[in-house]
Scaffold this motif. Structure first.
Motif, PDB file in Angstrom:
ATOM      1  N   VAL A  47       0.839  -1.199   0.000  1.00  0.00           N
ATOM      2  CA  VAL A  47       0.000   0.000   0.000  1.00  0.00           C
ATOM      3  C   VAL A  47       0.879   1.256   0.000  1.00  0.00           C
ATOM      4  CG1 VAL A  47      -1.964  -1.110   1.153  1.00  0.00           C
ATOM      5  CG2 VAL A  47      -0.180  -0.022   2.535  1.00  0.00           C
ATOM      6  N   PRO A  48       0.367   2.348  -0.561  1.00  0.00           N
ATOM      7  CA  PRO A  48       1.148   3.589  -0.577  1.00  0.00           C
ATOM      8  C   PRO A  48       0.978   4.376   0.718  1.00  0.00           C
ATOM      9  CG  PRO A  48      -0.863   3.910  -1.781  1.00  0.00           C
ATOM     10  CD  PRO A  48      -0.850   2.459  -1.346  1.00  0.00           C
ATOM     11  N   ALA A  49       1.250   3.721   1.818  1.00  0.00           N
ATOM     12  CA  ALA A  49       1.119   4.342   3.143  1.00  0.00           C
ATOM     13  C   ALA A  49       2.311   3.909   3.983  1.00  0.00           C
ATOM     14  CB  ALA A  49      -0.182   3.898   3.815  1.00  0.00           C
ATOM     15  N   ARG A  50       2.596   4.680   5.010  1.00  0.00           N
ATOM     16  CA  ARG A  50       3.591   4.236   5.985  1.00  0.00           C
ATOM     17  C   ARG A  50       2.949   3.123   6.794  1.00  0.00           C
ATOM     18  NH1 ARG A  50       4.376   8.489   9.607  1.00  0.00           N
ATOM     19  NH2 ARG A  50       5.897   7.176  10.637  1.00  0.00           N
ATOM     20  N   VAL A  51       3.691   2.063   7.020  1.00  0.00           N
ATOM     21  CA  VAL A  51       3.180   0.902   7.759  1.00  0.00           C
ATOM     22  C   VAL A  51       4.152   0.600   8.876  1.00  0.00           C
ATOM     23  CG1 VAL A  51       2.561  -1.533   7.625  1.00  0.00           C
ATOM     24  CG2 VAL A  51       2.058  -0.019   5.688  1.00  0.00           C
ATOM     25  N   ARG A  52       3.593   0.399  10.059  1.00  0.00           N
ATOM     26  CA  ARG A  52       4.443   0.186  11.234  1.00  0.00           C
ATOM     27  C   ARG A  52       3.862  -0.898  12.118  1.00  0.00           C
ATOM     28  NH1 ARG A  52       6.840   3.321  15.759  1.00  0.00           N
ATOM     29  NH2 ARG A  52       8.150   1.692  16.614  1.00  0.00           N
ATOM     30  N   ALA A  53       4.671  -1.891  12.475  1.00  0.00           N
ATOM     31  CA  ALA A  53       4.311  -2.849  13.514  1.00  0.00           C
ATOM     32  C   ALA A  53       4.784  -2.236  14.826  1.00  0.00           C
ATOM     33  CB  ALA A  53       4.982  -4.193  13.268  1.00  0.00           C
ATOM     34  N   TYR A  54       3.864  -2.062  15.764  1.00  0.00           N
ATOM     35  CA  TYR A  54       4.187  -1.397  17.025  1.00  0.00           C
ATOM     36  C   TYR A  54       3.902  -2.362  18.158  1.00  0.00           C
ATOM     37  CZ  TYR A  54       4.417   2.231  20.591  1.00  0.00           C
ATOM     38  OH  TYR A  54       4.760   2.991  21.681  1.00  0.00           O
ATOM     39  N   GLU A  55       4.946  -2.764  18.879  1.00  0.00           N
ATOM     40  CA  GLU A  55       4.792  -3.746  19.945  1.00  0.00           C
ATOM     41  C   GLU A  55       5.059  -3.147  21.318  1.00  0.00           C
ATOM     42  OE1 GLU A  55       5.753  -7.757  19.202  1.00  0.00           O
ATOM     43  OE2 GLU A  55       5.699  -7.528  17.043  1.00  0.00           O
ATOM     44  N   GLY A  56       4.988  -1.832  21.424  1.00  0.00           N
ATOM     45  CA  GLY A  56       5.180  -1.162  22.700  1.00  0.00           C
ATOM     46  C   GLY A  56       3.853  -0.867  23.381  1.00  0.00           C
ATOM     47  N   GLU A  57       3.915  -0.072  24.429  1.00  0.00           N
ATOM     48  CA  GLU A  57       2.697   0.314  25.147  1.00  0.00           C
ATOM     49  C   GLU A  57       1.884   1.278  24.278  1.00  0.00           C
ATOM     50  OE1 GLU A  57       1.162  -0.467  28.129  1.00  0.00           O
ATOM     51  OE2 GLU A  57       2.570  -2.128  28.102  1.00  0.00           O
ATOM     52  N   PRO A  58       0.574   1.100  24.222  1.00  0.00           N
ATOM     53  CA  PRO A  58      -0.269   1.931  23.367  1.00  0.00           C
ATOM     54  C   PRO A  58      -0.158   3.438  23.618  1.00  0.00           C
ATOM     55  CG  PRO A  58      -1.493   0.021  24.089  1.00  0.00           C
ATOM     56  CD  PRO A  58      -0.186   0.010  24.842  1.00  0.00           C
ATOM     57  N   VAL A  59       0.136   3.861  24.840  1.00  0.00           N
ATOM     58  CA  VAL A  59       0.223   5.295  25.113  1.00  0.00           C
ATOM     59  C   VAL A  59       1.303   5.949  24.244  1.00  0.00           C
ATOM     60  CG1 VAL A  59       1.848   5.236  27.059  1.00  0.00           C
ATOM     61  CG2 VAL A  59       0.057   6.995  26.971  1.00  0.00           C
ATOM     62  N   GLY A  60       2.300   5.192  23.811  1.00  0.00           N
ATOM     63  CA  GLY A  60       3.333   5.710  22.929  1.00  0.00           C
ATOM     64  C   GLY A  60       2.830   6.063  21.540  1.00  0.00           C
ATOM     65  N   LEU A  61       1.627   5.599  21.200  1.00  0.00           N
ATOM     66  CA  LEU A  61       1.057   5.912  19.885  1.00  0.00           C
ATOM     67  C   LEU A  61       0.797   7.401  19.709  1.00  0.00           C
ATOM     68  CD1 LEU A  61      -1.471   2.985  19.417  1.00  0.00           C
ATOM     69  CD2 LEU A  61       0.808   3.233  18.427  1.00  0.00           C
ATOM     70  N   ILE A  62       0.563   8.106  20.800  1.00  0.00           N
ATOM     71  CA  ILE A  62       0.300   9.550  20.700  1.00  0.00           C
ATOM     72  C   ILE A  62       1.465  10.238  20.003  1.00  0.00           C
ATOM     73  CG2 ILE A  62      -0.078  11.683  21.998  1.00  0.00           C
ATOM     74  CD1 ILE A  62      -1.574   9.949  24.089  1.00  0.00           C
ATOM     75  N   GLU A  63       2.679   9.856  20.337  1.00  0.00           N
ATOM     76  CA  GLU A  63       3.842  10.432  19.659  1.00  0.00           C
ATOM     77  C   GLU A  63       3.985   9.882  18.249  1.00  0.00           C
ATOM     78  OE1 GLU A  63       5.803  12.967  20.526  1.00  0.00           O
ATOM     79  OE2 GLU A  63       4.460  13.156  22.240  1.00  0.00           O
ATOM     80  N   GLU A  64       3.645   8.613  18.053  1.00  0.00           N
ATOM     81  CA  GLU A  64       3.777   7.991  16.732  1.00  0.00           C
ATOM     82  C   GLU A  64       2.939   8.701  15.679  1.00  0.00           C
ATOM     83  OE1 GLU A  64       5.765   5.441  15.698  1.00  0.00           O
ATOM     84  OE2 GLU A  64       6.637   5.562  17.685  1.00  0.00           O
ATOM     85  N   TRP A  65       1.717   9.088  16.027  1.00  0.00           N
ATOM     86  CA  TRP A  65       0.817   9.649  15.018  1.00  0.00           C
ATOM     87  C   TRP A  65       0.790  11.174  14.996  1.00  0.00           C
ATOM     88  CZ3 TRP A  65      -3.360   6.619  17.934  1.00  0.00           C
ATOM     89  CH2 TRP A  65      -3.892   7.355  18.972  1.00  0.00           C
ATOM     90  N   THR A  66       1.636  11.822  15.761  1.00  0.00           N
ATOM     91  CA  THR A  66       1.625  13.279  15.863  1.00  0.00           C
ATOM     92  C   THR A  66       1.714  13.974  14.514  1.00  0.00           C
ATOM     93  OG1 THR A  66       2.496  13.282  18.105  1.00  0.00           O
ATOM     94  CG2 THR A  66       2.875  15.266  16.817  1.00  0.00           C
ATOM     95  N   ALA A  67       2.555  13.518  13.620  1.00  0.00           N
ATOM     96  CA  ALA A  67       2.767  14.204  12.340  1.00  0.00           C
ATOM     97  C   ALA A  67       1.860  13.693  11.226  1.00  0.00           C
ATOM     98  CB  ALA A  67       4.222  14.058  11.922  1.00  0.00           C
ATOM     99  N   ASP A  68       0.939  12.793  11.536  1.00  0.00           N
ATOM    100  CA  ASP A  68       0.125  12.171  10.497  1.00  0.00           C
ATOM    101  C   ASP A  68      -1.300  12.706  10.497  1.00  0.00           C
ATOM    102  OD1 ASP A  68       1.967  10.042   9.352  1.00  0.00           O
ATOM    103  OD2 ASP A  68       2.134   9.717  11.516  1.00  0.00           O
ATOM    104  N   ASP A  69      -1.844  12.895   9.291  1.00  0.00           N
ATOM    105  CA  ASP A  69      -3.224  13.364   9.137  1.00  0.00           C
ATOM    106  C   ASP A  69      -4.227  12.229   9.299  1.00  0.00           C
ATOM    107  OD1 ASP A  69      -2.399  15.982   8.586  1.00  0.00           O
ATOM    108  OD2 ASP A  69      -2.137  15.511   6.464  1.00  0.00           O
ATOM    109  N   ALA A  70      -3.862  11.055   8.833  1.00  0.00           N
ATOM    110  CA  ALA A  70      -4.773   9.912   8.866  1.00  0.00           C
ATOM    111  C   ALA A  70      -4.045   8.714   9.452  1.00  0.00           C
ATOM    112  CB  ALA A  70      -5.268   9.588   7.465  1.00  0.00           C
ATOM    113  N   VAL A  71      -4.696   8.035  10.390  1.00  0.00           N
ATOM    114  CA  VAL A  71      -4.099   6.877  11.056  1.00  0.00           C
ATOM    115  C   VAL A  71      -5.120   5.748  11.096  1.00  0.00           C
ATOM    116  CG1 VAL A  71      -3.099   6.005  13.210  1.00  0.00           C
ATOM    117  CG2 VAL A  71      -2.609   8.343  12.470  1.00  0.00           C
TER     118      VAL A  71
END
Length: 181
Positions: A47-71
């Motif tokens: 797919v023409p999207a950034r793809v990430r497997a994230y195996e950390g604590e979910p609260v860290g997602l706030i920083e992960e998606w900061t620069a993204d318009d759609a998640v």
């Protein structure tokens, strides 16, 4: 002269990436909890999207998606529905039902992370959650057959939703950018 003109490599694949980040959340070593990372692995270069497997604590997602318009977040859930059930949620219009977070092993689950991000005004403009109902979450187990089928179904749905163009950029489980060769 060549060193000055071509000192940096070309930015491959960046122009064809959408503004969407797909996050596969979970723990690949805990049976059906690995549904999210399994979807992410299946989408890399599809797919023409950034793809990430994230195996950390979910609260860290706030920083992960900061620069993204759609998640889009894909995670295993445990509500008591049959394993392999796919829950499609729009957490921007209403909170994720508490029933989907039963038995979470996270100190701060995905639903709580989304509500914290809402309170901090740190949600992306567009956010979708795919919850894949798990049945077994024991360490060392593989995905159950029902969840493996659901993983493939979500993967195909996301390929259709995001367009089936192969991107040149992907991210490893540790967040490092990888280039396709």
């Amino acid at each position: 002269m060549h060193l000055l003109r071509d000192a940096l490599p070309h930015a491959r694949g960046r122009t064809d990436l959408s503004d969407t980040l797909v996050i596969g959340l979970g723990n690949s070593f805990r049976g059906d909890d690995g549904a999210g990372p399994a979807v992410a692995r299946g989408l890399v270069d599809q797919v023409p999207a950034r793809v990430r497997a994230y195996e950390g604590e979910p609260v860290g997602l706030i920083e992960e998606w900061t620069a993204d318009d759609a998640v889009i977040v894909v995670d295993a859930v445990s509500s008591g529905a049959p394993p392999g059930t796919i829950h499609r949620l729009d957490p921007l219009s209403q909170p994720i039902p508490a029933a989907l977070s039963q038995g979470s092993t996270h100190a701060f689950g995905l639903a709580e992370t989304i509500e914290l991000a809402r309170a901090l005004d740190r949600l992306p403009d567009r956010l979708a959650v795919y919850g894949i109902e798990g049945g077994r979450f024991t360490a060392g187990q593989e995905l159950s057959p029902a969840v493996a089928r659901a993983v493939e179904s979500v993967r195909l749905e996301l390929c259709e939703r995001l367009g089936k163009s192969a991107g040149d950029r992907r991210e490893a489980a540790d967040g490092a950018a990888l280039e396709r060769t």
